[in-house]
Scaffold this motif. Structure first.
Motif, PDB file in Angstrom:
ATOM      1  N   MET A   1       0.844  -1.198   0.000  1.00  0.00           N
ATOM      2  CA  MET A   1       0.000   0.000   0.000  1.00  0.00           C
ATOM      3  C   MET A   1       0.882   1.253   0.000  1.00  0.00           C
ATOM      4  O   MET A   1       1.863   1.313   0.721  1.00  0.00           O
ATOM      5  N   THR A   2       0.493   2.211  -0.816  1.00  0.00           N
ATOM      6  CA  THR A   2       1.234   3.484  -0.865  1.00  0.00           C
ATOM      7  C   THR A   2       0.371   4.600  -0.298  1.00  0.00           C
ATOM      8  O   THR A   2      -0.840   4.630  -0.510  1.00  0.00           O
ATOM      9  N   ILE A   3       1.015   5.504   0.407  1.00  0.00           N
ATOM     10  CA  ILE A   3       0.351   6.740   0.840  1.00  0.00           C
ATOM     11  C   ILE A   3       0.804   7.808  -0.154  1.00  0.00           C
ATOM     12  O   ILE A   3       1.964   8.207  -0.166  1.00  0.00           O
ATOM     13  N   VAL A   4      -0.099   8.249  -1.017  1.00  0.00           N
ATOM     14  CA  VAL A   4       0.220   9.309  -1.980  1.00  0.00           C
ATOM     15  C   VAL A   4      -0.268  10.632  -1.394  1.00  0.00           C
ATOM     16  O   VAL A   4      -1.428  10.752  -0.998  1.00  0.00           O
ATOM     17  N   ILE A   5       0.651  11.598  -1.301  1.00  0.00           N
ATOM     18  CA  ILE A   5       0.293  12.923  -0.765  1.00  0.00           C
ATOM     19  C   ILE A   5       0.569  13.962  -1.841  1.00  0.00           C
ATOM     20  O   ILE A   5       1.688  14.062  -2.339  1.00  0.00           O
ATOM     21  N   GLY A   6      -0.457  14.686  -2.209  1.00  0.00           N
ATOM     22  CA  GLY A   6      -0.312  15.724  -3.229  1.00  0.00           C
ATOM     23  C   GLY A   6      -0.508  17.097  -2.615  1.00  0.00           C
ATOM     24  O   GLY A   6      -1.559  17.391  -2.048  1.00  0.00           O
ATOM     25  N   GLY A   7       0.528  17.920  -2.690  1.00  0.00           N
ATOM     26  CA  GLY A   7       0.411  19.312  -2.235  1.00  0.00           C
ATOM     27  C   GLY A   7       0.039  20.183  -3.428  1.00  0.00           C
ATOM     28  O   GLY A   7       0.534  19.962  -4.535  1.00  0.00           O
ATOM     29  N   ALA A   8      -0.841  21.158  -3.212  1.00  0.00           N
ATOM     30  CA  ALA A   8      -1.261  22.041  -4.317  1.00  0.00           C
ATOM     31  C   ALA A   8      -0.038  22.699  -4.958  1.00  0.00           C
ATOM     32  O   ALA A   8       0.967  22.932  -4.301  1.00  0.00           O
ATOM     33  N   TRP A   9      -0.152  22.995  -6.250  1.00  0.00           N
ATOM     34  CA  TRP A   9       0.970  23.531  -7.029  1.00  0.00           C
ATOM     35  C   TRP A   9       0.902  25.053  -7.060  1.00  0.00           C
ATOM     36  O   TRP A   9       0.025  25.625  -7.711  1.00  0.00           O
ATOM     37  N   PRO A  10       1.814  25.734  -6.382  1.00  0.00           N
ATOM     38  CA  PRO A  10       1.763  27.208  -6.393  1.00  0.00           C
ATOM     39  C   PRO A  10       2.144  27.774  -7.754  1.00  0.00           C
ATOM     40  O   PRO A  10       3.025  27.235  -8.434  1.00  0.00           O
ATOM     41  N   TYR A  11       1.472  28.858  -8.148  1.00  0.00           N
ATOM     42  CA  TYR A  11       1.799  29.546  -9.409  1.00  0.00           C
ATOM     43  C   TYR A  11       3.165  30.218  -9.293  1.00  0.00           C
ATOM     44  O   TYR A  11       3.415  30.956  -8.342  1.00  0.00           O
ATOM     45  N   GLN A  40       5.149   3.128   2.810  1.00  0.00           N
ATOM     46  CA  GLN A  40       5.703   3.659   1.559  1.00  0.00           C
ATOM     47  C   GLN A  40       4.954   4.948   1.231  1.00  0.00           C
ATOM     48  O   GLN A  40       3.736   4.939   1.058  1.00  0.00           O
ATOM     49  N   VAL A  41       5.698   6.039   1.160  1.00  0.00           N
ATOM     50  CA  VAL A  41       5.091   7.357   0.939  1.00  0.00           C
ATOM     51  C   VAL A  41       5.566   7.925  -0.386  1.00  0.00           C
ATOM     52  O   VAL A  41       6.736   7.812  -0.736  1.00  0.00           O
ATOM     53  N   LEU A  42       4.650   8.540  -1.127  1.00  0.00           N
ATOM     54  CA  LEU A  42       5.020   9.293  -2.329  1.00  0.00           C
ATOM     55  C   LEU A  42       4.391  10.681  -2.186  1.00  0.00           C
ATOM     56  O   LEU A  42       3.175  10.841  -2.277  1.00  0.00           O
ATOM     57  N   TYR A  43       5.248  11.663  -1.915  1.00  0.00           N
ATOM     58  CA  TYR A  43       4.802  13.035  -1.632  1.00  0.00           C
ATOM     59  C   TYR A  43       5.260  13.915  -2.783  1.00  0.00           C
ATOM     60  O   TYR A  43       6.459  14.113  -2.994  1.00  0.00           O
ATOM     61  N   LEU A 278       1.969   1.908  -7.287  1.00  0.00           N
ATOM     62  CA  LEU A 278       1.852   3.094  -6.439  1.00  0.00           C
ATOM     63  C   LEU A 278       0.418   3.619  -6.410  1.00  0.00           C
ATOM     64  O   LEU A 278      -0.090   4.004  -5.364  1.00  0.00           O
ATOM     65  N   TRP A 279      -0.210   3.649  -7.585  1.00  0.00           N
ATOM     66  CA  TRP A 279      -1.583   4.143  -7.713  1.00  0.00           C
ATOM     67  C   TRP A 279      -2.484   2.950  -8.016  1.00  0.00           C
ATOM     68  O   TRP A 279      -2.518   2.479  -9.149  1.00  0.00           O
ATOM     69  N   ASN A 280      -3.218   2.481  -7.003  1.00  0.00           N
ATOM     70  CA  ASN A 280      -4.172   1.386  -7.213  1.00  0.00           C
ATOM     71  C   ASN A 280      -5.310   1.506  -6.208  1.00  0.00           C
ATOM     72  O   ASN A 280      -5.356   2.461  -5.432  1.00  0.00           O
ATOM     73  N   GLU A 281      -6.217   0.524  -6.202  1.00  0.00           N
ATOM     74  CA  GLU A 281      -7.406   0.645  -5.335  1.00  0.00           C
ATOM     75  C   GLU A 281      -7.066   0.650  -3.838  1.00  0.00           C
ATOM     76  O   GLU A 281      -7.873   1.077  -3.009  1.00  0.00           O
ATOM     77  N   GLU A 282      -5.872   0.190  -3.477  1.00  0.00           N
ATOM     78  CA  GLU A 282      -5.480   0.190  -2.057  1.00  0.00           C
ATOM     79  C   GLU A 282      -4.789   1.488  -1.624  1.00  0.00           C
ATOM     80  O   GLU A 282      -4.565   1.712  -0.436  1.00  0.00           O
ATOM     81  N   THR A 283      -4.437   2.316  -2.604  1.00  0.00           N
ATOM     82  CA  THR A 283      -3.707   3.556  -2.295  1.00  0.00           C
ATOM     83  C   THR A 283      -4.542   4.473  -1.406  1.00  0.00           C
ATOM     84  O   THR A 283      -5.730   4.667  -1.645  1.00  0.00           O
ATOM     85  N   ILE A 284      -3.891   5.018  -0.391  1.00  0.00           N
ATOM     86  CA  ILE A 284      -4.533   6.058   0.427  1.00  0.00           C
ATOM     87  C   ILE A 284      -3.931   7.378  -0.036  1.00  0.00           C
ATOM     88  O   ILE A 284      -2.707   7.532  -0.062  1.00  0.00           O
ATOM     89  N   SER A 285      -4.777   8.295  -0.471  1.00  0.00           N
ATOM     90  CA  SER A 285      -4.240   9.570  -0.979  1.00  0.00           C
ATOM     91  C   SER A 285      -4.769  10.750  -0.175  1.00  0.00           C
ATOM     92  O   SER A 285      -5.924  10.769   0.237  1.00  0.00           O
ATOM     93  N   TYR A 286      -3.890  11.705   0.033  1.00  0.00           N
ATOM     94  CA  TYR A 286      -4.237  12.958   0.710  1.00  0.00           C
ATOM     95  C   TYR A 286      -3.982  14.094  -0.279  1.00  0.00           C
ATOM     96  O   TYR A 286      -2.896  14.180  -0.851  1.00  0.00           O
ATOM     97  N   TYR A 287      -4.971  14.965  -0.462  1.00  0.00           N
ATOM     98  CA  TYR A 287      -4.802  16.153  -1.305  1.00  0.00           C
ATOM     99  C   TYR A 287      -4.877  17.376  -0.392  1.00  0.00           C
ATOM    100  O   TYR A 287      -5.870  17.585   0.302  1.00  0.00           O
ATOM    101  N   VAL A 288      -3.788  18.144  -0.388  1.00  0.00           N
ATOM    102  CA  VAL A 288      -3.602  19.213   0.590  1.00  0.00           C
ATOM    103  C   VAL A 288      -3.590  20.563  -0.124  1.00  0.00           C
ATOM    104  O   VAL A 288      -2.741  20.798  -0.994  1.00  0.00           O
ATOM    105  N   HIS A 289      -4.521  21.449   0.229  1.00  0.00           N
ATOM    106  CA  HIS A 289      -4.671  22.712  -0.510  1.00  0.00           C
ATOM    107  C   HIS A 289      -5.574  23.668   0.248  1.00  0.00           C
ATOM    108  O   HIS A 289      -6.105  23.332   1.312  1.00  0.00           O
ATOM    109  N   GLY A 290      -5.759  24.859  -0.299  1.00  0.00           N
ATOM    110  CA  GLY A 290      -6.667  25.851   0.273  1.00  0.00           C
ATOM    111  C   GLY A 290      -8.080  25.630  -0.242  1.00  0.00           C
ATOM    112  O   GLY A 290      -8.292  24.944  -1.246  1.00  0.00           O
TER     113      GLY A 290
END
Length: 544
Positions: A1-11, A40-43, A278-290
């Motif tokens: 299982m992968t923890i995918v963390i996506g931080g918002a992309w600043p301009y 296993q983390v992918l940030y 890395l990206w599958n049905e078991e992946t836990i993903s966090y999307y971090v943004h305003g």
């Protein structure tokens, strides 16, 4: 299982300010915590270098979009590094890998019959002789009457079409644009209405999203999700890979949000891994943004992933409210902002991380004031945490020649510490970072009370055994703080581990006591309270 963390992309069109950091910091706390647990983390994240705001900045400064993007991308990287952000890959949207992957995703959506061509009317500026990107059209929001730009109203969060605006004007020259016909590709968002509703119901049931994300998404879906144009007549960006569409670009609806996947694809390629691992049905993903980015992450991106057949839909939405500054809304145009390069040049990164976590706009807007910042540093970081570490270790250095008494640790405190790892872990995983850090600081305040009550300075003379137990317990607490605070305050946590000679980073009780302590240095320096007025006056002076 992968923890995918996506931080918002600043301009990449201007420096980062504290509002950006407040919104993005949870991503690093999550990444550090999950790595500490052994997951296993992918940030991933990056600088948005294709956006219209960069074209505006380049035109204002009479330079190229590339020069602006390069300058700010490098500045962002330095700032994130100094703040201790641990991205696995921090990339940019004008990178070749991103362009190629986005074209591939576009063609896949086309092959899956989720894109169609349509002739539409679009705002065109006869003065500047160009079709206007959405953000180049300004006017009045038809929904709430506030001033808005052509893609979204910041006041009511409505997603807009530039043609919906009242009293339209061109951002470049200020003239009213005309309407001209052009052809574009549309994405069939409406086809995903039912699936998106089920997706929202699941998120609601599992309480994995912030309330603002649930509320806004519910509103969007209740209104019905319209098909949207996903190509535009833009000066810079990713070319549409279809004959007859020369000069047209893939729009932000697809291009920017796809960055999470394209960055993951690039990281997988660099590490010789399959993206499916890395990206599958078991992946836990966090999307971090305003909160202004909520619909992109809860409606648009999930629909695109569904259209691509990608299993890893967003699981956690960490959408912060806004950070205000000295009780006023942040304004980059009026220079009413605390810029990150500036604050990093003068203050400890852990002080910034501490303040923006304990005052995080998790459920409501919160305020940054220089007064609160200086007092929180002196009171909590220096007065509670730094003081406890320093007084304990200095006492051992002086009374025990830096040899840690190898005695039994207080059983109540051990039990409390074991429970603390569990409690704080649950809070972090649930996106409640403020409460998690407050819980650790309650433990620190308890440790200071314990030191005062036990009076080791008397015990070492009157009851040596009791004194040894007290000091062993205090060192045990400090060793565990070196682990518990690692996700939040990594720089001081590393100093703590160095002084105790601890190499391993883990998310469970540190049982073994170090034998000796070395090179005791204060974790924090006191900040002069005169800085409060000095910084506030500078802010007022620099604003316009």
């Amino acid at each position: 299982m992968t923890i995918v963390i996506g931080g918002a992309w600043p301009y990449a069109n201007g420096s980062l300010h504290l509002g950006h950091v407040a919104a993005l910091l949870p991503g690093d706390i999550l990444a550090r915590y999950y790595r500490q647990k052994g997951e296993q983390v992918l940030y991933v994240s990056g600088s948005d270098c294709n956006g219209t705001p960069i074209s505006i900045r380049a035109a204002q400064e009479n330079t190229t979009t590339e020069a602006i993007a390069n300058h700010y991308h490098e500045e962002f990287k330095k700032c994130f590094n100094k703040l201790g952000f641990t991205y696995d890959l921090y990339t940019r949207t004008d990178a070749e890998h991103h362009h190629e992957s986005v074209k591939g995703l576009f063609l896949q959506l086309l092959a899956n019959h989720f894109l169609y061509k349509k002739k539409i009317e679009q705002a065109y500026c006869e003065t500047d002789q160009q079709f206007l990107p959405d953000r180049f059209v300004e006017g009045i929001c038809p929904n709430c009457g506030a001033k808005a730009r052509g893609d979204q109203c910041d006041n009511c969060s409505e997603i807009l079409d530039p043609l919906d605006l009242i009293d339209k004007s061109c951002k470049i020259c200020g003239n009213e644009p005309v309407i001209r016909e052009t052809e574009h590709f549309y994405f069939t968002f409406s086809q995903f209405q039912g699936k998106l509703e089920s997706f929202l119901s699941e998120a609601k049931a599992e309480k994995r999203w912030r309330d603002n994300a649930l509320g806004l998404t519910e509103r969007y879906l209740a209104e019905g999700v319209p098909d949207r144009a996903v190509t535009r007549d833009l000066p810079n960006g990713i070319d549409v890979p279809v004959p007859g569409f020369d000069g047209k670009k893939i729009y932000v609806w697809i291009e920017a949000v796809a960055g999470y996947l394209t960055a993951s694809l690039e990281w997988a390629k660099q590490h010789h891994m399959a993206i499916e691992d890395l990206w599958n049905e078991e992946t836990i993903s966090y999307y971090v943004h305003g909160k202004d980015n909520i619909p992109f992450h809860t409606v648009i991106w999930p629909a695109i992933l569904m259209g691509l057949g990608v299993q890893a839909l967003p699981t956690h939405i960490v959408s912060n409210e806004y950070l205000t500054l000295e009780k006023r809304k942040l304004s980059t145009s009026q220079n009413w902002a605390v810029w990150v390069p500036y604050i990093l040049s003068r203050y400890d990164a852990d002080s910034i991380r501490y303040f923006l976590t304990t005052n995080a706009p998790e459920n409501r807007d919160t305020d940054f004031s220089w007064r609160e910042f200086i007092y929180s540093h002196n009171g909590e970081l220096l007065g509670a945490y730094g003081n406890f570490v320093n007084r304990t270790l200095k006492f051992i250095e002086k009374s025990f020649a830096s040899q840690v008494p190898q005695a039994e640790v207080d059983s109540t405190i051990r039990k409390q510490t074991i429970q603390l790892f569990n409690e704080v872990g649950i809070l972090i995983e649930g996106g409640r970072f403020k409460q998690a850090l407050e819980t650790i600081f309650e433990y620190i305040r308890g440790a200071n009370r314990y030191f005062d009550e036990q009076q080791p300075w008397l015990q070492v003379k009157e009851n040596v055994e009791a004194g040894n137990c007290t000091l062993a317990t205090c060192v045990y607490i400090i060793a565990n703080l070196g682990q518990l605070l690692q996700p939040f305050l990594p720089f001081s946590a590393a100093k703590v581990r160095d002084m105790l000679g601890i190499d391993e980073i883990m998310w469970h009780e540190q049982v073994e006591l170090p034998k000796t302590i070395e090179d005791i240095t204060p974790l924090f320096e006191r900040l002069d309270i005169e800085l409060i007025e000095e910084e506030y006056q500078k802010l007022v002076r620099d604003s316009r």
